[in-house]
Design a protein around this motif. Structure first.
Motif, PDB file in Angstrom:
ATOM      1  N   ASP A   1     -35.768 -47.664   0.952  1.00 21.51           N
ATOM      2  CA  ASP A   1     -35.850 -46.804  -0.228  1.00 21.51           C
ATOM      3  C   ASP A   1     -35.245 -45.467   0.178  1.00 21.51           C
ATOM      4  N   ALA A   2     -34.222 -45.037  -0.546  1.00 18.90           N
ATOM      5  CA  ALA A   2     -33.448 -43.875  -0.114  1.00 18.90           C
ATOM      6  C   ALA A   2     -33.333 -42.860  -1.243  1.00 18.90           C
ATOM      7  N   ALA A   3     -33.484 -41.591  -0.894  1.00 19.05           N
ATOM      8  CA  ALA A   3     -33.291 -40.491  -1.830  1.00 19.05           C
ATOM      9  C   ALA A   3     -32.434 -39.425  -1.156  1.00 19.05           C
ATOM     10  N   PHE A   4     -31.481 -38.877  -1.911  1.00 20.00           N
ATOM     11  CA  PHE A   4     -30.580 -37.850  -1.399  1.00 20.00           C
ATOM     12  C   PHE A   4     -30.480 -36.727  -2.426  1.00 20.00           C
ATOM     13  N   TYR A   5     -30.375 -35.509  -1.924  1.00 25.53           N
ATOM     14  CA  TYR A   5     -30.205 -34.348  -2.804  1.00 25.53           C
ATOM     15  C   TYR A   5     -29.174 -33.415  -2.194  1.00 25.53           C
ATOM     16  N   LEU A   6     -28.300 -32.858  -3.025  1.00 23.64           N
ATOM     17  CA  LEU A   6     -27.344 -31.837  -2.607  1.00 23.64           C
ATOM     18  C   LEU A   6     -27.233 -30.821  -3.730  1.00 23.64           C
ATOM     19  N   GLY A   7     -27.452 -29.560  -3.404  1.00 22.09           N
ATOM     20  CA  GLY A   7     -27.364 -28.504  -4.402  1.00 22.09           C
ATOM     21  C   GLY A   7     -26.781 -27.236  -3.811  1.00 22.09           C
ATOM     22  N   ALA A   8     -26.094 -26.467  -4.642  1.00 19.30           N
ATOM     23  CA  ALA A   8     -25.499 -25.203  -4.206  1.00 19.30           C
ATOM     24  C   ALA A   8     -25.539 -24.223  -5.366  1.00 19.30           C
ATOM     25  N   GLY A   9     -25.607 -22.944  -5.032  1.00 17.82           N
ATOM     26  CA  GLY A   9     -25.632 -21.939  -6.083  1.00 17.82           C
ATOM     27  C   GLY A   9     -25.274 -20.566  -5.568  1.00 17.82           C
ATOM     28  N   LYS A  10     -24.968 -19.686  -6.509  1.00 22.06           N
ATOM     29  CA  LYS A  10     -24.702 -18.297  -6.158  1.00 22.06           C
ATOM     30  C   LYS A  10     -24.957 -17.434  -7.385  1.00 22.06           C
ATOM     31  N   ALA A  11     -25.180 -16.158  -7.148  1.00 19.71           N
ATOM     32  CA  ALA A  11     -25.386 -15.203  -8.231  1.00 19.71           C
ATOM     33  C   ALA A  11     -25.149 -13.804  -7.696  1.00 19.71           C
ATOM     34  N   ASN A  12     -24.714 -12.929  -8.573  1.00 23.37           N
ATOM     35  CA  ASN A  12     -24.570 -11.523  -8.191  1.00 23.37           C
ATOM     36  C   ASN A  12     -25.925 -10.829  -8.134  1.00 23.37           C
ATOM     37  N   GLY A  13     -26.905 -11.399  -8.824  1.00 29.59           N
ATOM     38  CA  GLY A  13     -28.254 -10.846  -8.786  1.00 29.59           C
ATOM     39  C   GLY A  13     -28.465  -9.717  -9.771  1.00 29.59           C
ATOM     40  N   GLN A  14     -29.731  -9.491 -10.082  1.00 31.50           N
ATOM     41  CA  GLN A  14     -30.091  -8.436 -11.034  1.00 31.50           C
ATOM     42  C   GLN A  14     -29.655  -7.071 -10.531  1.00 31.50           C
ATOM     43  N   LYS A  15     -29.546  -6.112 -11.452  1.00 32.41           N
ATOM     44  CA  LYS A  15     -29.076  -4.768 -11.104  1.00 32.41           C
ATOM     45  C   LYS A  15     -30.093  -3.699 -11.493  1.00 32.41           C
ATOM     46  N   GLY A  16     -31.377  -4.020 -11.261  1.00 33.05           N
ATOM     47  CA  GLY A  16     -32.408  -3.024 -11.529  1.00 33.05           C
ATOM     48  C   GLY A  16     -32.177  -1.759 -10.724  1.00 33.05           C
ATOM     49  N   ILE A  17     -32.435  -0.620 -11.323  1.00 33.77           N
ATOM     50  CA  ILE A  17     -32.089   0.674 -10.726  1.00 33.77           C
ATOM     51  C   ILE A  17     -33.288   1.300 -10.010  1.00 33.77           C
ATOM     52  N   PHE A  18     -33.042   1.759  -8.773  1.00 34.38           N
ATOM     53  CA  PHE A  18     -33.991   2.589  -8.039  1.00 34.38           C
ATOM     54  C   PHE A  18     -33.594   4.049  -8.259  1.00 34.38           C
ATOM     55  N   GLN A  19     -34.527   4.809  -8.784  1.00 33.70           N
ATOM     56  CA  GLN A  19     -34.243   6.224  -8.981  1.00 33.70           C
ATOM     57  C   GLN A  19     -34.331   7.008  -7.676  1.00 33.70           C
ATOM     58  N   GLN A  20     -35.263   6.610  -6.793  1.00 38.81           N
ATOM     59  CA  GLN A  20     -35.460   7.300  -5.521  1.00 38.81           C
ATOM     60  C   GLN A  20     -35.810   6.269  -4.462  1.00 38.81           C
ATOM     61  N   ASP A  21     -35.199   6.387  -3.283  1.00 38.36           N
ATOM     62  CA  ASP A  21     -35.518   5.464  -2.198  1.00 38.36           C
ATOM     63  C   ASP A  21     -36.068   6.249  -1.004  1.00 38.36           C
TER      64      ASP A  21
END
Length: 697
Positions: free
Chosen positions: A203-223
């Protein structure tokens, strides 16, 4: 379809459903037949054997693959937020998740144990999942089992405030070939394919996945650099500026089984942005790579001998987090009054490998008893550390970037190894009609700090045909990480080899009541006491003081009719520092989660999720204003059998674009008293839209 059109179409429908408390995943007749891997009324994580959640000797929750599909979850953290008593926050570094069980909320989050197919995946470097966790691909997840409260009597270290077991799909779960793709906000692009079936006799199971994203751009006012600028009279900070949330992922998994034998392997690659920065100062371009390899082989045989069931597992996993070039700008150019004209650069990396083996036997030959016993060992080997940097242990600049790897006078940590052996026994004793006592104890022996023994007791009473009462008591521990034990040449905090394990004692009282067939409710009260807390005190880590907490979790499920299900939960907790009596802070005092899933027409399903987080206090000594409460609304519209066998989903997260933020810690990355590491809190994504297509045959 533009964001504006989606908003106009989905908003009125969501408003129609917001009166509902919430809902479980609805299933068509075909989907109900597909629930071949149990359902969300049974759990195995509580005792190691499958049993109903109602009678399991723990506070447990199960999320099935159909629940995940119905809620439109695209990440593990989103699915886990549905669990009562568990809130998913984040830290500043790579926006790593903090799984906050019952108010226990720390930066590295070593207090929870995550299992994948029952095997711990803890990182010995910091005690968490890994530096660059990045979650699990939910398309390949069959179910997620969660217990709240201590689990060290079965699972050992880090099963402290809770245990999460992610169970991946087998050949039986997939049963054919499936593939899909998802696009969405922030240039999100994900694709996957998986197959389950016969491969000769296997009994065999295989998975392959890939992804990418620029990601959210929430703003930090002060670091953090903003605070240093105020001291030095400079303007080096890159704030206001966006979070660095870019990401790439690759996941490959194989599951082969033959009769009583199973072989699993997995490979994961992650490349994540630095979030708010390693030291709390914005670092907009850096990426952090990490790779993980997992291998395990298991044997499981029922009735191996008369009255005896046996199982055994052996495995190996390797984690590499070693950027080849200087990757992190801890503080920007001009930091510390111009002492670092090119910025303070640091690039800590490490590699570790883990080898483990265990044997478990269950004996049911005694009347009214089911005895589980086991033993095993693990070798944790942090075999390589690597660091490039342009500063020394006193924060003073060096002439340039040096390779500090393997240099005891410069590197942040040297290689170390830990050996662990353990043994446990558990008895499920049905001593009278409607009464079951589960008692267990486990001893763990560590080569670096000694041994620890952890018992647990749980009494379950079927008080009536529709009422179950549980009383539970247990202890648990978390082992000091190698960072806490052995850090050297660190300008902030160095390790302490004399540390003892941090411990917790928890008492719980639970009630399950099903007043009618369509309504199920449960109520759990808890209290805990933490001793020997491992905290940075001054320039080193110490076992310092303790904490206590208490609260309750209420959840209800109502099946209004065959096309509408509602579910919701309310979590309330208060935790205090024993020495000062002050609130520990950071975690929400109250959280309400509500869902409604409505099959409003054949093949169409609409789901609404409401998540309200409130009552988060600051850490003691942090004088910033209180963290604002927030409420987010998510919407999922799903159409089955598009063009015969395709499935279409449209998901809207944070539909009303709430300004939701998680708290930043006050004292990470700086040694200056009273100066927060991140003056701004950590922003969650605003309105996010996804379109997903998948096909199976």
């Amino acid at each position: 379809m533009t964001n504006k059109i989606l908003y106009r179409v989905l908003l009125p429908v969501s408003l129609l459903l917001l009166h509902a408390p919430c809902a479980l995943a609805l299933t068509s007749d075909e989907e109900e037949l597909a629930l071949s891997y149990g359902d969300n009324s049974t759990v195995s994580i509580a005792t190691g054997a499958q049993q109903t959640i109602t009678r399991a000797p723990s506070s447990a929750t199960v999320i099935t693959s159909l629940d995940i599909k119905a809620m439109g979850a695209t990440g593990l953290e989103q699915a886990l937020e549905s669990v009562p008593g568990l809130h998913v926050s984040m830290n500043n570094f790579a926006s790593g998740p903090i799984y906050s069980f019952r108010g226990i909320h720390t930066l590295r989050n070593p207090e929870i144990l995550m299992l994948v197919n029952g095997i711990p995946i803890s990182n010995v470097f910091a005690g968490d999942r890994s530096q660059i966790w990045g979650g699990m691909p939910l398309e390949n997840v069959a179910r997620i089992e969660v217990i709240r409260g201590p689990g060290s009597a079965l699972y050992g270290a880090d099963a402290y405030s809770g245990v999460i077991n992610v169970i991946t799909k087998t050949a039986k779960d997939i049963n054919g070939t499936e593939y899909g793709a998802r696009i969405g906000s922030f240039n999100t692009q994900d694709a996957w394919i998986q197959h389950g079936g016969k491969l000769g006799e296997l009994d065999a199971a295989f998975y392959l996945g890939a992804g990418k994203a620029n990601g959210q751009k929430g703003i930090f006012q002060q670091d953090a650099q903003t605070a240093w600028d105020a001291i030095y009279g400079t303007r080096a900070s890159l704030a206001p500026g966006p979070v660095n949330a870019q990401n790439k992922s690759l996941d490959a998994r194989m599951d082969l089984s033959y009769q009583s034998w199973r072989l699993r392997s997995a490979y994961q690659q992650r490349e994540l942005g630095t979030g708010a920065g390693l030291a709390g100062a914005l670092d907009p371009n850096a990426r952090i790579p990490e790779s993980r390899l997992y291998l395990d082989a298991s044997y499981e045989k029922a009735n191996w001998l008369p009255g005896w069931d046996v199982s055994a597992v052996a495995g190996y996993y390797d984690i590499k987090s070693n950027p080849a070039n200087p990757a992190f700008t801890l503080f920007p150019a001009g930091a510390f009054g111009g002492a670092f004209p090119s910025g303070m650069i640091g690039n800590p990396g490490h590699s570790e490998q883990h080898t483990h083996a265990s044997v478990t036997a269950v004996y049911s030959g005694f009347a009214a008893h089911r005895i589980r016993t086991g033993t095993g060992f693990r070798v944790d080997d942090l075999y390589q550390t690597r660091e490039f940097k342009n500063f020394d242990a006193n924060f003073l600049p060096l002439p340039g970037v040096i390779d500090a790897s393997n240099n005891p006078a410069q590197v942040f940590l040297l290689p170390h190894k830990r050996n662990v052996g353990f043994a446990f026994v558990q008895d499920e004793y049905n001593f009278a009609q409607d009464w079951t006592l589960t008692a267990g104890v486990r001893h763990d022996r560590y080569s670096d700090f000694g041994g620890t023994t952890n018992p647990r007791l749980a009494l379950v009473w079927d008080a009536a045909y529709n009422i179950v009462v549980k009383a539970m008591h247990g202890t648990a521990f978390r082992a000091p990480s190698f960072t806490e034990l052995y850090n050297i040449n660190n300008p902030v905090t160095v390790g302490n080899p004399s540390l003892k394990p941090e411990t917790i004692t928890t008492d719980e009282l639970g009630f399950s009541w099903h007043p009618v067939d369509k309504l199920k409710t449960s109520l759990n009260f808890f209290r805990y006491r933490i001793r020997n807390s491992i905290l940075p005190v001054g320039a080193s880590y110490l076992n310092s003081g303790g904490k206590n907490g208490r609260g309750f979790e209420f959840e209800a499920t109502f099946e209004a009719d065959r096309n509408l299900r509602l579910t919701g939960n309310l979590s309330v907790q208060h935790s205090k520092d024993e020495a000062t009596g002050q609130d520990v802070g950071m975690a929400p005092h109250q959280r309400t989660f509500a869902r409604a899933d409505w099959r409003f027409i054949s093949l169409w399903q609409l789901g609404v999720t409401v998540n309200n987080v409130r009552g988060r206090m600051r850490e003691p000594g942090d004088t910033r204003p209180l963290i604002p409460d927030y409420t987010t609304v998510d919407l999922t519209l799903r159409r089955e059998k598009v063009a015969h066998s395709w499935e279409l989903s449209i998901m809207a997260r944070n539909l009303f674009n709430a300004d939701a933020r998680e708290p930043s810690f006050k004292s990470v990355g700086t040694t200056l008293p009273g100066v927060p590491v991140m003056l701004s809190d950590l922003p969650l994504p605003g309105r996010t839209l996804y379109l997903q297509l998948q096909h199976g045959f």
